[in-house]
Design a protein around this motif. Structure first.
Motif, PDB file in Angstrom:
ATOM      1  N   ILE A   1      76.702 -64.290  28.970  1.00 14.30           N
ATOM      2  CA  ILE A   1      75.438 -64.765  29.548  1.00 14.30           C
ATOM      3  C   ILE A   1      75.769 -65.869  30.550  1.00 14.30           C
ATOM      4  CG2 ILE A   1      73.132 -65.695  29.061  1.00 14.30           C
ATOM      5  CD1 ILE A   1      73.821 -62.938  27.688  1.00 14.30           C
TER       6      ILE A   1
ATOM      7  N   ARG B   1      70.924 -64.843  35.987  1.00 13.76           N
ATOM      8  CA  ARG B   1      69.503 -64.916  36.351  1.00 13.76           C
ATOM      9  C   ARG B   1      69.262 -65.295  37.816  1.00 13.76           C
ATOM     10  NH1 ARG B   1      67.569 -69.843  36.960  1.00 13.76           N
ATOM     11  NH2 ARG B   1      65.394 -69.203  36.824  1.00 13.76           N
TER      12      ARG B   1
ATOM     13  N   GLN C   1      72.188 -76.021  32.109  1.00 12.95           N
ATOM     14  CA  GLN C   1      71.266 -75.514  31.097  1.00 12.95           C
ATOM     15  C   GLN C   1      71.042 -74.002  31.182  1.00 12.95           C
ATOM     16  OE1 GLN C   1      69.568 -77.671  28.631  1.00 12.95           O
ATOM     17  NE2 GLN C   1      71.459 -78.618  29.354  1.00 12.95           N
ATOM     18  N   LEU C   2      70.894 -73.401  30.013  1.00 14.17           N
ATOM     19  CA  LEU C   2      70.455 -72.017  29.920  1.00 14.17           C
ATOM     20  C   LEU C   2      68.947 -72.039  30.157  1.00 14.17           C
ATOM     21  CD1 LEU C   2      71.394 -69.077  29.006  1.00 14.17           C
ATOM     22  CD2 LEU C   2      70.460 -69.694  26.772  1.00 14.17           C
ATOM     23  N   ILE C   3      68.504 -71.346  31.195  1.00 18.00           N
ATOM     24  CA  ILE C   3      67.089 -71.382  31.565  1.00 18.00           C
ATOM     25  C   ILE C   3      66.364 -70.244  30.853  1.00 18.00           C
ATOM     26  CG2 ILE C   3      65.492 -71.357  33.553  1.00 18.00           C
ATOM     27  CD1 ILE C   3      67.498 -73.613  33.855  1.00 18.00           C
TER      28      ILE C   3
ATOM     29  N   ILE D   1      75.337 -61.006  32.334  1.00 19.49           N
ATOM     30  CA  ILE D   1      73.968 -61.159  32.860  1.00 19.49           C
ATOM     31  C   ILE D   1      73.841 -62.495  33.604  1.00 19.49           C
ATOM     32  CG2 ILE D   1      71.495 -61.155  32.281  1.00 19.49           C
ATOM     33  CD1 ILE D   1      72.227 -59.808  29.613  1.00 19.49           C
TER      34      ILE D   1
ATOM     35  N   GLY E   1      63.927 -67.326  30.945  1.00 12.72           N
ATOM     36  CA  GLY E   1      63.307 -66.426  31.916  1.00 12.72           C
ATOM     37  C   GLY E   1      64.067 -66.372  33.236  1.00 12.72           C
TER      38      GLY E   1
ATOM     39  N   GLY F   1      69.072 -60.687  35.389  1.00 11.60           N
ATOM     40  CA  GLY F   1      68.020 -60.749  34.378  1.00 11.60           C
ATOM     41  C   GLY F   1      68.137 -62.003  33.536  1.00 11.60           C
ATOM     42  N   ASP F   2      67.299 -62.068  32.512  1.00 12.78           N
ATOM     43  CA  ASP F   2      67.302 -63.213  31.602  1.00 12.78           C
ATOM     44  C   ASP F   2      68.232 -62.923  30.423  1.00 12.78           C
ATOM     45  OD1 ASP F   2      66.830 -65.335  29.965  1.00 12.78           O
ATOM     46  OD2 ASP F   2      64.789 -64.738  29.410  1.00 12.78           O
ATOM     47  N   GLY F   3      69.327 -63.654  30.391  1.00 10.70           N
ATOM     48  CA  GLY F   3      70.331 -63.459  29.343  1.00 10.70           C
ATOM     49  C   GLY F   3      69.815 -63.696  27.937  1.00 10.70           C
TER      50      GLY F   3
ATOM     51  N   THR G   1      76.821 -65.245  34.480  1.00 15.65           N
ATOM     52  CA  THR G   1      77.991 -64.760  35.233  1.00 15.65           C
ATOM     53  C   THR G   1      78.493 -65.838  36.190  1.00 15.65           C
ATOM     54  OG1 THR G   1      76.794 -62.648  35.289  1.00 15.65           O
ATOM     55  CG2 THR G   1      78.813 -62.785  36.596  1.00 15.65           C
ATOM     56  N   GLY G   2      77.567 -66.565  36.806  1.00 11.02           N
ATOM     57  CA  GLY G   2      77.940 -67.604  37.783  1.00 11.02           C
ATOM     58  C   GLY G   2      78.815 -67.038  38.877  1.00 11.02           C
TER      59      GLY G   2
ATOM     60  N   PHE H   1      77.920 -74.118  38.525  1.00 14.00           N
ATOM     61  CA  PHE H   1      79.335 -74.503  38.561  1.00 14.00           C
ATOM     62  C   PHE H   1      80.238 -73.381  38.104  1.00 14.00           C
ATOM     63  CE2 PHE H   1      77.213 -78.515  38.622  1.00 14.00           C
ATOM     64  CZ  PHE H   1      78.057 -79.349  39.339  1.00 14.00           C
ATOM     65  N   ILE H   2      81.424 -73.311  38.680  1.00 10.43           N
ATOM     66  CA  ILE H   2      82.493 -72.486  38.117  1.00 10.43           C
ATOM     67  C   ILE H   2      83.158 -73.385  37.072  1.00 10.43           C
ATOM     68  CG2 ILE H   2      84.000 -73.084  40.107  1.00 10.43           C
ATOM     69  CD1 ILE H   2      85.569 -70.520  39.605  1.00 10.43           C
TER      70      ILE H   2
HETATM   71  N1  SAH Z   1      81.203 -68.893  33.661  1.00  9.35           N
HETATM   72  C1  SAH Z   1      80.606 -69.232  34.931  1.00  9.35           C
HETATM   73  C2  SAH Z   1      79.761 -70.455  34.721  1.00  9.35           C
HETATM   74  C3  SAH Z   1      78.478 -70.325  35.395  1.00  9.35           C
HETATM   75  S1  SAH Z   1      77.394 -71.707  35.227  1.00  9.35           S
HETATM   76  C4  SAH Z   1      81.701 -69.496  35.942  1.00  9.35           C
HETATM   77  O1  SAH Z   1      82.790 -69.906  35.539  1.00  9.35           O
HETATM   78  O2  SAH Z   1      81.453 -69.335  37.118  1.00  9.35           O
HETATM   79  C5  SAH Z   1      76.126 -70.974  34.218  1.00  9.35           C
HETATM   80  C6  SAH Z   1      75.397 -69.801  34.811  1.00  9.35           C
HETATM   81  O3  SAH Z   1      74.397 -69.414  33.860  1.00  9.35           O
HETATM   82  C7  SAH Z   1      74.654 -70.068  36.110  1.00  9.35           C
HETATM   83  O4  SAH Z   1      75.073 -69.161  37.089  1.00  9.35           O
HETATM   84  C8  SAH Z   1      73.178 -69.877  35.752  1.00  9.35           C
HETATM   85  O5  SAH Z   1      72.406 -69.315  36.804  1.00  9.35           O
HETATM   86  C9  SAH Z   1      73.297 -68.919  34.576  1.00  9.35           C
HETATM   87  N2  SAH Z   1      72.127 -68.882  33.693  1.00  9.35           N
HETATM   88  C10 SAH Z   1      71.349 -69.895  33.243  1.00  9.35           C
HETATM   89  N3  SAH Z   1      70.360 -69.439  32.454  1.00  9.35           N
HETATM   90  C11 SAH Z   1      70.512 -68.089  32.386  1.00  9.35           C
HETATM   91  C12 SAH Z   1      69.805 -67.044  31.736  1.00  9.35           C
HETATM   92  N4  SAH Z   1      68.721 -67.274  30.979  1.00  9.35           N
HETATM   93  N5  SAH Z   1      70.249 -65.774  31.887  1.00  9.35           N
HETATM   94  C13 SAH Z   1      71.333 -65.494  32.647  1.00  9.35           C
HETATM   95  N6  SAH Z   1      72.045 -66.442  33.298  1.00  9.35           N
HETATM   96  C14 SAH Z   1      71.649 -67.719  33.179  1.00  9.35           C
END
Ligand code: SAH
Length: 208
Positions: free
Chosen positions: A82, A105, A203-205, A103, A207, A130-132, A84-85, A57-58
């Motif tokens: 962490i 993922r 969710q923050l994933i 960053i 890896g 990458g993994d944030g 970017t979306g 989501f944005i």
């Molecule tokens: N601020 C963004 C919101 C993006 S939603 C906007 O306004 O567009 C959250 C983003 O976090 C998603 O793109 C998802 O892929 C990313 N994300 C989830 N886990 C992550 C991780 N471990 N490392 C980097 N990005 C991650």
């Protein structure tokens, strides 16, 4: 840019308690429609989160403004983001700080955001795939860190990459459907935590 719609959005943000004129100006100047999916462009200036690709989501403009405000940015701040979306939050941050390191993922989102930010001629941004959770160790320490995805705990590595005299980290912390916007101030080995309000993030994933 849908001028009247932006003005309406700004009024709404002010009513919701966003008063920092620099943040309001950034919201006025950055075309959110540039980051929104084609079919949803008519909703670009509504104060709602909108789906982008890959189930992400944005963020809602109010949340973007609120999180930015909580970071207490200065023109010389170095920021780590962490998640970017779409790149929208990144663009807003780039208006207020010296450099943003972001960053993501999901490779396709990272590439798309990079292209979009370049098109807006925002050059004080570096985005990597990458993994944030690992942070960006070659660029530490960061004056501010913003996590735009939710987790139960702040990843340890991110805390370690926060400036040890005045670092501020803002993130949604909690369970899948109940998270709270949280701000952490770091001074040396002391961490002061503040809970702001309930929010709803993906969710923050772990890896990539
Ligand atoms: N601020 C963004 C919101 C993006 S939603 C906007 O306004 O567009 C959250 C983003 O976090 C998603 O793109 C998802 O892929 C990313 N994300 C989830 N886990 C992550 C991780 N471990 N490392 C980097 N990005 C991650």
């Amino acid at each position: 840019m849908q001028k009247n719609n932006v003005i309406f959005l700004l009024k709404e943000l002010i009513q919701l308690g966003i008063h920092d004129s620099k943040i309001l100006k950034a919201i006025q100047n950055i075309p959110r429609e540039h980051f929104v999916e084609k079919s949803l462009k008519y909703k670009s200036y509504e104060n709602v989160a909108l789906p982008i690709k890959f189930g992400q989501f944005i963020s809602q403009p109010y949340i973007v403004a609120k999180m930015t405000e909580l970071l207490l940015l200065k023109p010389n701040s170095k920021v780590l983001e962490i998640g970017t979306g779409s790149g929208y939050q990144t663009a807003i941050l780039s208006y207020l700080a010296q450099h943003i390191f972001s960053i993501e993922r999901i490779k396709e989102l990272q590439l798309q955001a990079k292209k979009k930010l370049k098109k807006l001629k925002l050059y004080n941004i570096s985005i990597k795939y990458g993994d944030g959770n690992q942070g960006w160790s070659t660029e530490k320490p960061f004056d501010a860190i913003i996590i735009t995805a939710a987790s139960k705990k702040i990843p340890k590595k991110l805390i370690q990459q926060l400036h040890n005299k005045h670092g501020i980290l803002v993130a949604p912390i909690g369970e899948k459907n109940k998270q709270f916007l949280t701000r952490i101030f770091r001074t040396g080995k002391t961490f002061k935590t503040e809970t702001i309000e309930q929010v709803n993030f993906v969710q923050l994933i772990d890896g990539v």
